[in-house]
Design an enzyme around this catalytic site. Structure first.
Site, PDB file in Angstrom:
ATOM      1  N   TYR A  98       0.833  -1.202   0.000  1.00  0.00           N
ATOM      2  CA  TYR A  98       0.000   0.000   0.000  1.00  0.00           C
ATOM      3  C   TYR A  98       0.868   1.252   0.000  1.00  0.00           C
ATOM      4  CZ  TYR A  98      -3.939  -3.099   0.814  1.00  0.00           C
ATOM      5  OH  TYR A  98      -4.885  -4.082   0.670  1.00  0.00           O
ATOM      6  N   ASN A 121     -12.233  -0.794  -5.136  1.00  0.00           N
ATOM      7  CA  ASN A 121     -12.063  -1.095  -6.557  1.00  0.00           C
ATOM      8  C   ASN A 121     -13.252  -1.921  -7.058  1.00  0.00           C
ATOM      9  OD1 ASN A 121     -11.141  -1.905  -9.104  1.00  0.00           O
ATOM     10  ND2 ASN A 121      -9.807  -3.481  -8.254  1.00  0.00           N
ATOM     11  N   CYS A 129      -6.231  -5.272  -7.777  1.00  0.00           N
ATOM     12  CA  CYS A 129      -6.036  -4.840  -6.394  1.00  0.00           C
ATOM     13  C   CYS A 129      -5.523  -5.992  -5.522  1.00  0.00           C
ATOM     14  CB  CYS A 129      -7.325  -4.270  -5.823  1.00  0.00           C
ATOM     15  SG  CYS A 129      -8.749  -5.353  -5.943  1.00  0.00           S
ATOM     16  N   HIS A 130      -5.706  -7.224  -5.967  1.00  0.00           N
ATOM     17  CA  HIS A 130      -5.215  -8.379  -5.198  1.00  0.00           C
ATOM     18  C   HIS A 130      -3.688  -8.407  -5.129  1.00  0.00           C
ATOM     19  CE1 HIS A 130      -5.394  -9.794  -9.391  1.00  0.00           C
ATOM     20  NE2 HIS A 130      -4.368 -10.557  -9.086  1.00  0.00           N
ATOM     21  N   GLU A 156      -1.247 -16.695  -9.954  1.00  0.00           N
ATOM     22  CA  GLU A 156      -0.303 -15.944 -10.785  1.00  0.00           C
ATOM     23  C   GLU A 156       1.117 -16.432 -10.582  1.00  0.00           C
ATOM     24  OE1 GLU A 156      -0.875 -11.723 -10.536  1.00  0.00           O
ATOM     25  OE2 GLU A 156      -2.966 -11.885 -11.137  1.00  0.00           O
TER      26      GLU A 156
END
Length: 160
Positions: A98, A121, A129-130, A156
């Site tokens: 953040y 979001n 945003c993850h 991912e």
């Protein structure tokens, strides 16, 4: 007019929303900040933006897509939109904190406000945003639930 459809994913049913301008929402079941469909929303699974979003989400979950190529119609304050657009710069399989994201957006003294904007979001997964973590690397704040955030990050990393 907001058009919507529902789409099955490995994370449960997703509600996809779009306007004529582009995709405006991707919401999980029990999404923390989604207030539900308004009376004016129209079920339109054949809408081209919704069909394209569903196809690209399937490709993402199948490991064949790392970046989404969709017109976006983000609705929020100017500040929120700047924070959300900045999320698009965090690459597939990468993470940020953040604090780093606040710096990226030129808001180094507004980490909490940036975090609040990230939490609001409306385009989960597509606007990633993850990929934003707490300072220690901890999973924090995800409107779809931390289990889903962990799944997306593992997904991912597995196909990076």
């Amino acid at each position: 007019m907001i058009y919507f459809s529902e789409h099955d994913s490995p994370l449960g049913k997703l509600l996809l929303a779009a306007t004529e301008a582009g995709i405006s929402g991707v919401y999980f079941e029990e999404h923390r900040h989604f207030k539900g469909k308004d009376d004016g929303w129209q079920y339109a699974p054949e809408h081209p933006h919704l069909m394209r979003a569903a196809q690209q989400l399937d490709e993402y979950f199948a490991g064949r897509r790392r970046q989404f190529d969709l017109p976006l119609d983000l609705h929020g304050t100017e500040f929120q939109q700047a924070v959300w657009r900045g999320l698009l710069d965090i690459g597939f399989g990468q993470t940020s904190t953040y604090t780093q994201h606040a710096g990226h957006c030129g808001k180094t003294n507004a980490v909490r406000a940036v975090g609040t904007a990230i939490g609001r979001n409306p385009l989960s997964i597509i606007v990633p945003c993850h990929r934003v973590l707490g300072m220690s690397g901890a999973l924090t704040g995800f409107a779809g639930g931390l289990e889903r955030k962990a799944y997306l990050l593992r997904h991912e990393q597995a196909i990076k």
